[in-house]
Scaffold this active site. Structure first.
Site, PDB file in Angstrom:
ATOM      1  N   ARG A 118      25.334  60.204  36.950  1.00 16.07           N
ATOM      2  CA  ARG A 118      26.399  60.158  35.731  1.00 16.07           C
ATOM      3  C   ARG A 118      27.151  61.492  35.781  1.00 16.07           C
ATOM      4  O   ARG A 118      26.503  62.494  35.629  1.00 16.07           O
ATOM      5  CB  ARG A 118      25.714  59.930  34.333  1.00 16.07           C
ATOM      6  CG  ARG A 118      26.722  60.192  33.172  1.00 16.07           C
ATOM      7  CD  ARG A 118      26.332  59.739  31.800  1.00 16.07           C
ATOM      8  NE  ARG A 118      26.134  58.395  31.583  1.00 16.07           N
ATOM      9  CZ  ARG A 118      26.300  57.648  30.405  1.00 16.07           C
ATOM     10  NH1 ARG A 118      26.283  58.612  29.370  1.00 16.07           N
ATOM     11  NH2 ARG A 118      26.146  56.511  30.454  1.00 16.07           N
TER      12      ARG A 118
ATOM     13  N   HIS B 295      32.092  52.452  34.839  1.00 12.54           N
ATOM     14  CA  HIS B 295      30.967  52.379  34.132  1.00 12.54           C
ATOM     15  C   HIS B 295      30.316  50.849  34.586  1.00 12.54           C
ATOM     16  O   HIS B 295      29.969  50.027  33.610  1.00 12.54           O
ATOM     17  CB  HIS B 295      31.024  52.473  32.449  1.00 12.54           C
ATOM     18  CG  HIS B 295      29.478  52.905  31.789  1.00 12.54           C
ATOM     19  ND1 HIS B 295      28.421  53.096  32.643  1.00 12.54           N
ATOM     20  CD2 HIS B 295      29.557  52.881  30.591  1.00 12.54           C
ATOM     21  CE1 HIS B 295      27.761  53.244  31.597  1.00 12.54           C
ATOM     22  NE2 HIS B 295      27.984  53.364  30.534  1.00 12.54           N
TER      23      HIS B 295
ATOM     24  N   GLN C 242      27.276  49.118  32.889  1.00 17.87           N
ATOM     25  CA  GLN C 242      27.505  48.745  31.574  1.00 17.87           C
ATOM     26  C   GLN C 242      27.859  47.259  31.390  1.00 17.87           C
ATOM     27  O   GLN C 242      27.698  46.289  30.873  1.00 17.87           O
ATOM     28  CB  GLN C 242      28.478  49.653  31.041  1.00 17.87           C
ATOM     29  CG  GLN C 242      28.967  49.357  29.442  1.00 17.87           C
ATOM     30  CD  GLN C 242      27.898  49.514  28.502  1.00 17.87           C
ATOM     31  OE1 GLN C 242      27.198  50.385  28.381  1.00 17.87           O
ATOM     32  NE2 GLN C 242      27.531  48.352  27.594  1.00 17.87           N
TER      33      GLN C 242
ATOM     34  N   ASP D  98      35.555  50.368  22.504  1.00 19.08           N
ATOM     35  CA  ASP D  98      34.827  51.484  22.916  1.00 19.08           C
ATOM     36  C   ASP D  98      35.509  52.865  22.237  1.00 19.08           C
ATOM     37  O   ASP D  98      36.335  52.731  21.477  1.00 19.08           O
ATOM     38  CB  ASP D  98      35.094  51.821  24.556  1.00 19.08           C
ATOM     39  CG  ASP D  98      34.143  52.807  24.999  1.00 19.08           C
ATOM     40  OD1 ASP D  98      33.645  53.529  24.320  1.00 19.08           O
ATOM     41  OD2 ASP D  98      34.686  53.371  26.249  1.00 19.08           O
TER      42      ASP D  98
ATOM     43  N   CYS E 277      29.897  49.373  23.631  1.00 17.64           N
ATOM     44  CA  CYS E 277      28.956  49.944  24.801  1.00 17.64           C
ATOM     45  C   CYS E 277      28.067  50.831  24.056  1.00 17.64           C
ATOM     46  O   CYS E 277      26.955  51.248  24.495  1.00 17.64           O
ATOM     47  CB  CYS E 277      29.643  50.665  25.775  1.00 17.64           C
ATOM     48  SG  CYS E 277      30.916  51.690  25.272  1.00 17.64           S
TER      49      CYS E 277
ATOM     50  N   ARG F 168      21.061  46.774  28.771  1.00 17.38           N
ATOM     51  CA  ARG F 168      21.120  47.617  29.735  1.00 17.38           C
ATOM     52  C   ARG F 168      19.806  47.978  30.554  1.00 17.38           C
ATOM     53  O   ARG F 168      20.022  48.066  31.816  1.00 17.38           O
ATOM     54  CB  ARG F 168      21.534  49.135  29.106  1.00 17.38           C
ATOM     55  CG  ARG F 168      22.678  49.265  28.001  1.00 17.38           C
ATOM     56  CD  ARG F 168      23.980  49.070  29.298  1.00 17.38           C
ATOM     57  NE  ARG F 168      24.091  50.013  30.347  1.00 17.38           N
ATOM     58  CZ  ARG F 168      24.533  51.358  30.274  1.00 17.38           C
ATOM     59  NH1 ARG F 168      24.564  51.890  29.161  1.00 17.38           N
ATOM     60  NH2 ARG F 168      24.361  51.733  31.416  1.00 17.38           N
TER      61      ARG F 168
HETATM   62  N1  NVA Z   1      34.353  55.583  27.507  1.00 14.31           N
HETATM   63  C1  NVA Z   1      33.019  56.403  26.916  1.00 14.31           C
HETATM   64  C2  NVA Z   1      31.916  55.479  27.412  1.00 14.31           C
HETATM   65  C3  NVA Z   1      30.438  56.006  27.048  1.00 14.31           C
HETATM   66  C4  NVA Z   1      29.278  55.085  27.237  1.00 14.31           C
HETATM   67  C5  NVA Z   1      32.681  57.755  27.761  1.00 14.31           C
HETATM   68  O1  NVA Z   1      33.207  57.722  28.833  1.00 14.31           O
HETATM   69  O2  NVA Z   1      32.636  58.672  26.748  1.00 14.31           O
HETATM   70  N1   CP Z   2      26.738  52.899  26.658  1.00 12.16           N
HETATM   71  C1   CP Z   2      26.159  53.847  27.321  1.00 12.16           C
HETATM   72  O1   CP Z   2      26.332  54.287  28.464  1.00 12.16           O
HETATM   73  O2   CP Z   2      25.611  54.810  26.490  1.00 12.16           O
HETATM   74  P1   CP Z   2      24.887  56.309  26.851  1.00 12.16           P
HETATM   75  O3   CP Z   2      26.124  57.253  27.083  1.00 12.16           O
HETATM   76  O4   CP Z   2      24.077  56.577  25.721  1.00 12.16           O
HETATM   77  O5   CP Z   2      24.264  56.245  28.056  1.00 12.16           O
END
Ligand code: NVA
Ligand code: CP
Length: 336
Positions: free
Chosen positions: A111, A138, A141, A234, A275, A320
């Site tokens: 990540r 992602h 997800q 989101d 998400c 997930r």
């Molecule tokens: N779009 C958000 C998703 C978090 C799971 C981010 O990248 O922060």
């Molecule tokens: N939805 C998601 O990816 O959550 P986290 O950022 O907690 O991993």
């Protein structure tokens, strides 16, 4: 017994567009099977004896926990490596780090920020690499989201799936391309300045042409949500762009998911997905700061919708784990 798909063995999971519709749907079928097996206490140690590296440059609750629990259920050892634990790109190149990790681990989750990094890890490690979120995509997800849709409606083809909000972030990109891949009527509803990049829309359109799906990009909320089976949103500001709150609040306030928007779908069976994490009350530090600065107590979704019977966000979060487990088992596991 679910027949395995040999083409998935040894593959990385970087974005939806790398897979055929059949392969993508297989991950969801396998996740359903693994979810059942967990529920009934049936062991499924398809990764017994394997070691998995979990690399996180950005924070995470769901993705980290899902990978960790999934590894342990599959019989593997997960090793968490946070942003200050290794030299990735700082004192050691990504290529060299990938090489080292690939000589010790059987699979790698990543990540982080630039999508290029996860591609380089996949290219140079020699083991399957799974994208746990980059600035662009992602994809794990998306699998959890579509499993949740399948559990609620029984099918994916033709589902009216509407993403409302920041239309060009990682989750929006993944849902647009993933939805088109599996044949949904997928819609992005956002202000024009936050429309997805042209190349992402083109990829989605060409996949929809093959799957029987449909792609709509619109700034008009009434048009976007009409007949929706799913409304998805989101955060308005993703990780790494925290200086953008003021402009996003201004742009995205008309796209807040509230009961008025839910009624506009005209579908009493619609579900709400997110998400997570979500800003729906003042129970977070960010939420309180925003309230003090801008007088806004809820952002992308109201507390009323978040806590309503339409909301399936916690089933979605649990999914997930089942879907990530399916990705690891299908690409690395001994599934015989
Ligand atoms: N779009 C958000 C998703 C978090 C799971 C981010 O990248 O922060
Ligand atoms: N939805 C998601 O990816 O959550 P986290 O950022 O907690 O991993």
């Amino acid at each position: 017994m679910l027949a395995t798909i040999p083409s998935l063995q040894g593959r990385s999971f970087l974005s939806e567009k790398d897979f055929t519709k059949e392969e993508f749907l297989y991950f969801i079928e396998l996740a359903m099977k693994l979810k059942d097996e967990k529920k009934y206490g049936i062991p499924h140690r398809h990764l017994a004896g394997k070691n998995i590296a979990l690399l996180f440059e950005k924070p995470s609750t769901r993705t980290r926990c899902a990978f960790t629990v999934a590894c342990i259920d599959l019989g593997a050892h997960p090793e968490y490596l946070g942003k200050d634990d290794i030299q990735l790109g700082k004192k050691e190149s990504i290529e060299d780090t990938a090489n080292v990790l690939g000589h010790m681990f059987d699979g790698i989750e990543f990540r982080g920020f630039e999508h290029k990094k996860v591609e380089m890890l996949a290219k140079h490690s020699g083991v399957p690499v799974w994208n746990g979120l980059t600035d662009q995509w992602h994809p794990t997800q998306t699998l959890a989201d579509f499993l949740t849709v399948k559990e609620n409606f029984g099918y994916l083809q033709g589902i009216k799936f509407v993403y409302v909000g920041d239309g060009r972030n990682n989750v929006a990109n993944s849902l647009l391309v993933g939805g088109a891949l599996v044949g949904m009527d997928v819609r992005i509803c956002s202000p024009e300045s936050l429309f997805p990049a042209e190349e992402v829309v083109e990829t989605a359109q060409s996949l929809a042409a093959q799957s029987g799906g449909k792609v709509t990009i619109t700034s008009n909320v009434e048009e976007g949500v009409a007949g929706a089976d799913v409304i998805y949103t989101d955060v308005w500001v993703s990780m790494g762009e925290e200086d953008k709150f003021a402009e996003r609040i201004e742009l995205l306030s008309p796209y807040q998911v509230n009961m008025d928007m839910v009624r506009k779908t005209g579908n009493k069976n619609m579900i709400f997905l997110h998400c997570l994490p979500a800003f729906h009350d003042l129970e977070t530090k960010y939420g309180k700061d925003i309230y003090e600065k801008y007088g806004l107590g809820e952002m992308e979704v109201t507390d009323e919708v978040f806590r309503s019977a339409h909301s399936k966000v916690f089933d979605q979060a649990e999914n997930r784990m089942h879907t990530i487990k399916a990705v690891m088992a299908a690409t690395l596991g001994n599934m015989k």
